[in-house]
Every structure is written in C-alpha cells, then in structure tokens.
Design a protein around this motif. Structure first.
Motif, PDB file in Angstrom:
ATOM      1  N   SER A   1      33.855  35.273  38.436  1.00  0.00           N
ATOM      2  CA  SER A   1      35.019  36.092  38.084  1.00  0.00           C
ATOM      3  C   SER A   1      35.228  36.339  36.587  1.00  0.00           C
ATOM      4  N   PRO A   2      34.835  35.432  35.664  1.00  0.00           N
ATOM      5  CA  PRO A   2      35.176  35.680  34.251  1.00  0.00           C
ATOM      6  C   PRO A   2      34.648  37.009  33.712  1.00  0.00           C
ATOM      7  N   GLN A   3      33.398  37.331  34.030  1.00  0.00           N
ATOM      8  CA  GLN A   3      32.816  38.586  33.540  1.00  0.00           C
ATOM      9  C   GLN A   3      33.519  39.786  34.174  1.00  0.00           C
ATOM     10  N   ALA A   4      33.917  39.640  35.448  1.00  0.00           N
ATOM     11  CA  ALA A   4      34.602  40.739  36.129  1.00  0.00           C
ATOM     12  C   ALA A   4      35.944  41.029  35.470  1.00  0.00           C
ATOM     13  N   PHE A   5      36.696  39.986  35.151  1.00  0.00           N
ATOM     14  CA  PHE A   5      37.978  40.179  34.471  1.00  0.00           C
ATOM     15  C   PHE A   5      37.771  40.771  33.077  1.00  0.00           C
ATOM     16  N   ALA A   6      36.693  40.335  32.400  1.00  0.00           N
ATOM     17  CA  ALA A   6      36.391  40.883  31.069  1.00  0.00           C
ATOM     18  C   ALA A   6      36.121  42.381  31.161  1.00  0.00           C
ATOM     19  N   MET A   7      35.434  42.803  32.222  1.00  0.00           N
ATOM     20  CA  MET A   7      35.150  44.225  32.407  1.00  0.00           C
ATOM     21  C   MET A   7      36.427  45.025  32.670  1.00  0.00           C
ATOM     22  N   LEU A   8      37.380  44.400  33.363  1.00  0.00           N
ATOM     23  CA  LEU A   8      38.671  45.068  33.567  1.00  0.00           C
ATOM     24  C   LEU A   8      39.374  45.282  32.233  1.00  0.00           C
ATOM     25  N   ARG A   9      39.359  44.254  31.401  1.00  0.00           N
ATOM     26  CA  ARG A   9      40.022  44.357  30.094  1.00  0.00           C
ATOM     27  C   ARG A   9      39.388  45.431  29.231  1.00  0.00           C
ATOM     28  N   GLU A  10      38.047  45.509  29.261  1.00  0.00           N
ATOM     29  CA  GLU A  10      37.329  46.520  28.477  1.00  0.00           C
ATOM     30  C   GLU A  10      37.755  47.935  28.864  1.00  0.00           C
ATOM     31  N   ARG A  11      38.114  48.107  30.131  1.00  0.00           N
ATOM     32  CA  ARG A  11      38.478  49.436  30.640  1.00  0.00           C
ATOM     33  C   ARG A  11      39.994  49.640  30.698  1.00  0.00           C
TER      34      ARG A  11
ATOM     35  N   VAL B   1      44.953  44.576  38.011  1.00  0.00           N
ATOM     36  CA  VAL B   1      44.689  44.279  39.424  1.00  0.00           C
ATOM     37  C   VAL B   1      45.878  44.822  40.217  1.00  0.00           C
ATOM     38  N   PRO B   2      45.695  45.928  40.948  1.00  0.00           N
ATOM     39  CA  PRO B   2      46.843  46.573  41.598  1.00  0.00           C
ATOM     40  C   PRO B   2      47.383  45.821  42.816  1.00  0.00           C
ATOM     41  N   TYR B   3      46.539  45.005  43.464  1.00  0.00           N
ATOM     42  CA  TYR B   3      46.973  44.291  44.675  1.00  0.00           C
ATOM     43  C   TYR B   3      46.709  42.792  44.521  1.00  0.00           C
ATOM     44  N   PRO B   4      47.361  42.137  43.574  1.00  0.00           N
ATOM     45  CA  PRO B   4      47.067  40.721  43.330  1.00  0.00           C
ATOM     46  C   PRO B   4      47.332  39.831  44.540  1.00  0.00           C
ATOM     47  N   GLN B   5      48.217  40.280  45.424  1.00  0.00           N
ATOM     48  CA  GLN B   5      48.545  39.479  46.610  1.00  0.00           C
ATOM     49  C   GLN B   5      47.363  39.397  47.574  1.00  0.00           C
ATOM     50  N   ARG B   6      46.373  40.271  47.406  1.00  0.00           N
ATOM     51  CA  ARG B   6      45.202  40.256  48.279  1.00  0.00           C
ATOM     52  C   ARG B   6      44.035  39.462  47.680  1.00  0.00           C
ATOM     53  N   THR B   7      44.262  38.824  46.550  1.00  0.00           N
ATOM     54  CA  THR B   7      43.239  37.988  45.922  1.00  0.00           C
ATOM     55  C   THR B   7      43.743  36.552  45.848  1.00  0.00           C
ATOM     56  N   VAL B   8      42.879  35.611  46.178  1.00  0.00           N
ATOM     57  CA  VAL B   8      43.201  34.181  46.123  1.00  0.00           C
ATOM     58  C   VAL B   8      42.080  33.472  45.382  1.00  0.00           C
ATOM     59  N   ALA B   9      42.449  32.560  44.484  1.00  0.00           N
ATOM     60  CA  ALA B   9      41.459  31.875  43.640  1.00  0.00           C
ATOM     61  C   ALA B   9      41.479  30.372  43.858  1.00  0.00           C
ATOM     62  N   THR B  10      40.319  29.763  43.651  1.00  0.00           N
ATOM     63  CA  THR B  10      40.211  28.314  43.580  1.00  0.00           C
ATOM     64  C   THR B  10      39.074  27.980  42.634  1.00  0.00           C
ATOM     65  N   VAL B  11      38.894  26.703  42.355  1.00  0.00           N
ATOM     66  CA  VAL B  11      37.800  26.248  41.499  1.00  0.00           C
ATOM     67  C   VAL B  11      36.973  25.267  42.327  1.00  0.00           C
ATOM     68  N   ASP B  12      35.654  25.453  42.344  1.00  0.00           N
ATOM     69  CA  ASP B  12      34.842  24.610  43.229  1.00  0.00           C
ATOM     70  C   ASP B  12      33.454  24.257  42.680  1.00  0.00           C
TER      71      ASP B  12
ATOM     72  N   ILE C   1      37.128  26.758  33.804  1.00  0.00           N
ATOM     73  CA  ILE C   1      38.373  26.574  34.565  1.00  0.00           C
ATOM     74  C   ILE C   1      39.556  27.136  33.780  1.00  0.00           C
ATOM     75  N   GLN C   2      39.528  27.000  32.453  1.00  0.00           N
ATOM     76  CA  GLN C   2      40.598  27.580  31.643  1.00  0.00           C
ATOM     77  C   GLN C   2      40.613  29.099  31.753  1.00  0.00           C
ATOM     78  N   ALA C   3      39.429  29.704  31.773  1.00  0.00           N
ATOM     79  CA  ALA C   3      39.347  31.167  31.902  1.00  0.00           C
ATOM     80  C   ALA C   3      39.954  31.621  33.222  1.00  0.00           C
ATOM     81  N   LEU C   4      39.663  30.880  34.295  1.00  0.00           N
ATOM     82  CA  LEU C   4      40.220  31.241  35.600  1.00  0.00           C
ATOM     83  C   LEU C   4      41.741  31.055  35.608  1.00  0.00           C
ATOM     84  N   GLU C   5      42.194  29.959  35.035  1.00  0.00           N
ATOM     85  CA  GLU C   5      43.643  29.724  34.940  1.00  0.00           C
ATOM     86  C   GLU C   5      44.331  30.884  34.213  1.00  0.00           C
ATOM     87  N   ASN C   6      43.766  31.277  33.093  1.00  0.00           N
ATOM     88  CA  ASN C   6      44.366  32.347  32.287  1.00  0.00           C
ATOM     89  C   ASN C   6      44.319  33.694  32.993  1.00  0.00           C
ATOM     90  N   ASN C   7      43.185  34.000  33.616  1.00  0.00           N
ATOM     91  CA  ASN C   7      43.045  35.289  34.311  1.00  0.00           C
ATOM     92  C   ASN C   7      44.013  35.394  35.490  1.00  0.00           C
TER      93      ASN C   7
END
Length: 467
Positions: free
Chosen positions: A38-48, A52-63, A84-90
């Motif tokens: 996910s970190p690179q994907a979020f970075a690509m969103l920021r670049e553009r 995230v229009p539907y955040p309720q449809r996304t769920v995150a964990t760390v594994d 893990i910090q990047a995921l927390e922040n995103n």
C-alpha cells in the motif's frame, strides 16, 4: 432457464461497463490493504492529488513485517517500523479503518476479514496480496492485485480486468483419517499443475467440500493461486451462513434475511455451463508433502520422490533443479528426511481449527532434540481463543514456542527466517527457493498435523502413526 455460474453472476452484478481495451471495469465491494503493497499506492495518489472516495470500503491491518516474538514499538527492524508508521499515517489521512497491533483484531489480512464478518458471499474483494483467493470460500470473487491496481481501487473502487473462464473441480467422498483440506488442495495442484489454472477461476464442488468447515474451505481456496488460478470459490450454503451470522459486520435483522436470499440466488445453477470439469475421488488422497520447489511438486507420504522418467517431459527440467536444490535423490522416500524447523501458521493454516487439530497430536509428545518448532496464530483473536482453550499450554509443554499473530515464517519479511540450508516442515503455502528467508533454505509444505508429526519425530513422518 439460467445456466450461470456464481462467477458469472457476481461478475455481471459488479460490472460497471466495458473499457476501450475490451476489459471490464469491475466494482470492488471490499478492499483489504496491508503494509507491504500500500505505501507506493498511497504515494501515487498524492502525486496525482487524489483522495480515497469510499474509505468505508477499505480495511487495513499489518501482518507481513510484524515480529512475532517482541512486538514492542518501535520495532527493532527500522524498515518494519517505517512501514507500519506509513500505514498508520495513510489510514489516518484517508479515514480508513486500521486494525493495528494490540487492537485485539490485528492479524493476517485473510484471517481477520472473515473473523469480523467483512467477507461476504456474492461480493468482489481485492487485496495487494496473492492469497486473496482465500475469501472465495464464502462465495466471493476475490483477487490478488499489484500495487498499481491497489492505487486504482483506492482512487476509484474499481479494477480493469479480463473475465476468466471457469473450471469446476469436483472432489467427492470422505477424507481418510489423517487427511485434511491442505492435502486436498496440494493433491489438486499436483494433478493439474502450477500453471493449470492460468486464465481460470476454480469452482470447488462435490461432497467433500460440502462437508468441510469454513476454515477448511478457506485453506483450499487460499492456494488456488498456487495452481495458477486467479481466484477460487465455493458456492455459499448453510455452513457459510452459520459461520457469518452474528459477526460484527454481518447483516442483521431483516437485512440478514434479504442477504441470505441474495446469496442463495447467486449460487451456480444446477445446469450451469463450465469451460472445463475435473473430478477427483477423496479416497485417492493421502497425507501430502511437497518435495520440490513449487507447490505442484508434491507426493503422498507413502510415495517416493519421483524419478525423471516418471514425469511428463515438460516437468523434468524443474524436477532436476529441485533435486539439486532440495538435496534429494529421485526414487527415495521423503519420509524420514531430517527437519530443522517446524512452523505452524500462515493465512493457509493459522486459524483456530488448525491449532486445535495440531494440538491433538502435540499433546503427550515432545519436540525432537535439535528441532526448532513454533506456532503462530493467524490473528490476535485466534491467539486469545487458543489461550482460552489452553492450546498454548499444550504446545509449550510439547516443546513448541508460542508466538504473537503475524505472517511469520511463511515468507522472509520479518525476523522469522531459515538459516543456511535448513529444512523446514511448514504449514504455509509456498516452497519457492529462498521463500522462508535463506537463499539455500528448503521448505516442505504439509498440513499442521503433519508438521507436528515431523516435529515429534525430527523428520518427515506420517501423522497417521501418531493417531
């Protein structure tokens, strides 16, 4: 009269339209993310400049990167701490629900989503992880996706995809004692090959799957990708509904009744048309162990490592590579091969029923001298439940280590790694070269019960002899 498969019905229900490329723009009902893709994907969103229009449809964990021994923050591994910090922040920035370490709900992404009732029949599910096919056990169509596709789902809640063909894989009859869901899927992959499912969705059907619990079905669907299939699923039934009902995110009240009616309607029709049908007899399946460097290189515990002349010509080259890497001789038994490490866990076999079954065989036995054996629950919830049942004590008394939730030694992104050419009896899903952390480490895939048998004997053994 309808002749549709579940795959056809779910695909059609989620089709937004046809793109100029000819691909379908497919709506994704649930998007699961973790710290690796996910970190690179979020970075690509920021670049553009995208949100995230539907955040309720996304769920995150760390594994993947979490240590399973000491989980104190900051993690000792600085890269893992950064991830893990990047995921927390995103997640905070975009309002995404995040099950962090210590939340009571953290764990392997393909374990926690079913636990919470997030995985439901008739839905489309995507995750930047190849074993997303696990969720097909519920009658969902679930795809593993790459980082750029994670970006696409975050930004649009859709994916561009080509529709798959559907192969029905029937297994009928009762499994013999000592034979588990893991053996069933290893047998299927052995017979159809690691590339046999390319271009297909696998529909698992027949009386053997009908009798399986949901957690057994998840084990089977989890490894669909190892057979080359993009996804694998089982039609939802009463077993599915009993598992889902009452979980936090499952429909409630009148919504439940409506949901069950919808779920029943998307089951494959009795006269559904398939692109291919393959049938197996459960009686032909024995405890299965991989001997090579792909999940398709497996044999029954009573068999010997195949000789080159017994294999199809196209399989001989990789077999020669496997003999050399695994330090095995063709024509010799795998049973009795010394093991160094025994691992029970992963998104394939880290659920409560896996641990219960393994504990049955561990009770009253001791891990052999010189063997490192450990158990890693698939989630914090599984860990809590296992400890409430006293399973941790059974394993500890037998000489196993008892760990915290995470992907652990399924792959080499955390401190749990093989050393040198150690050989591992593993309940995970991949035996590729270097998969468990050492460029010369060797992996033998098997069921959790078979891992216990190996740990107790200090070598590959037949779990039926512990019965």
């Amino acid at each position: 009269m309808s002749k549709g498969t579940l795959f056809d019905k779910v695909w059609e229900a989620h089709s937004v339209g046809t793109l100029p490329s000819g691909q379908t723009q497919l709506f994704i009902g649930l998007h699961l993310i973790h710290e690796v893709t996910s970190p690179q994907a979020f970075a690509m969103l920021r670049e553009r400049g995208l949100k995230v229009p539907y955040p309720q449809r996304t769920v995150a964990t760390v594994d993947h990167i979490v240590p399973t021994e000491n989980q104190a923050r900051p993690f000792a591994d600085t890269l893992a701490e950064e991830m893990i910090q990047a995921l927390e922040n995103n997640c905070k920035e975009h309002g995404i629900r995040f099950y962090n370490v210590g939340s009571g709900r953290q764990g392997i992404v393909h374990v926690i989503a079913p636990e919470q009732g997030l995985t439901l029949p008739g839905t489309t599910i995507a995750c930047g992880d190849s074993h997303t096919s696990t969720h097909g056990a519920f009658g969902a169509i679930a795809f593993g996706i790459g980082t750029s596709q994670v970006r696409d789902v975050l930004a649009s809640q859709t994916l561009a995809m080509n529709k798959l063909k559907v192969r029905r894989i029937e297994v009928n009859g009762d499994l013999r004692p000592g034979v588990y869901a893991k053996d069933v899927i290893l047998h299927i992959i052995r017979k159809l090959g690691v590339k046999g499912g390319v271009g297909y969705a696998y529909e698992y059907a027949g009386t053997t799957f009908e009798k399986m619990s949901m957690e057994e079905r998840m084990t089977v669907c989890n490894m669909s990708i190892e057979g080359g299939a993009r996804c694998g699923y089982i039609n939802p039934d009463a077993t599915t509904y009993d598992y889902i009902q009452g979980r936090e995110f499952a429909p409630k009240g009148e919504d439940w009744e409506k949901a069950v009616a919808w779920w029943n309607s998307i089951r494959s029709d009795a006269n559904a048309e398939y692109d291919d049908v393959v049938v197996f007899d459960a009686a032909d399946i024995s405890p299965t162990v991989t001997w090579g460097i792909t999940p398709g290189q497996g044999i029954g515990i009573d068999e010997s490592v195949p000789t080159p002349d017994s294999l199809p010509e196209g399989d001989r080259s990789i077999a020669e590579e496997a003999y050399k890497y695994m330090q095995l001789s063709p024509g010799t038994p795998l049973k009795g091969t010394k093991v160094d490490v025994c691992f029970i866990g992963s998104c394939t076999n880290g659920r409560i029923s896996d641990l219960r079954e393994a504990a049955k065989f561990a009770k009253g036995h001791k891990v052999a001298d010189g063997v490192k054996a450990f158990v890693v629950p698939g989630s914090e919830e599984v860990k809590k439940q296992a400890e409430a049942e006293g399973l941790d004590k059974v394993f500890l008394e037998a000489g196993f280590e008892w760990r915290n939730a995470g992907c652990s030694m399924c792959l080499a992104m955390n401190p749990d790694k093989l050393q040198g050419d150690q050989i591992s009896a593993s309940s995970s899903n991949r035996n590729f070269k270097g998969r468990q952390g050492s460029s010369s480490g060797r992996t033998l895939l098997m069921s959790p019960a078979m891992v216990v048998a190996a740990a107790v004997n200090g070598s590959v053994a037949d779990v039926r002899e512990l019965l």
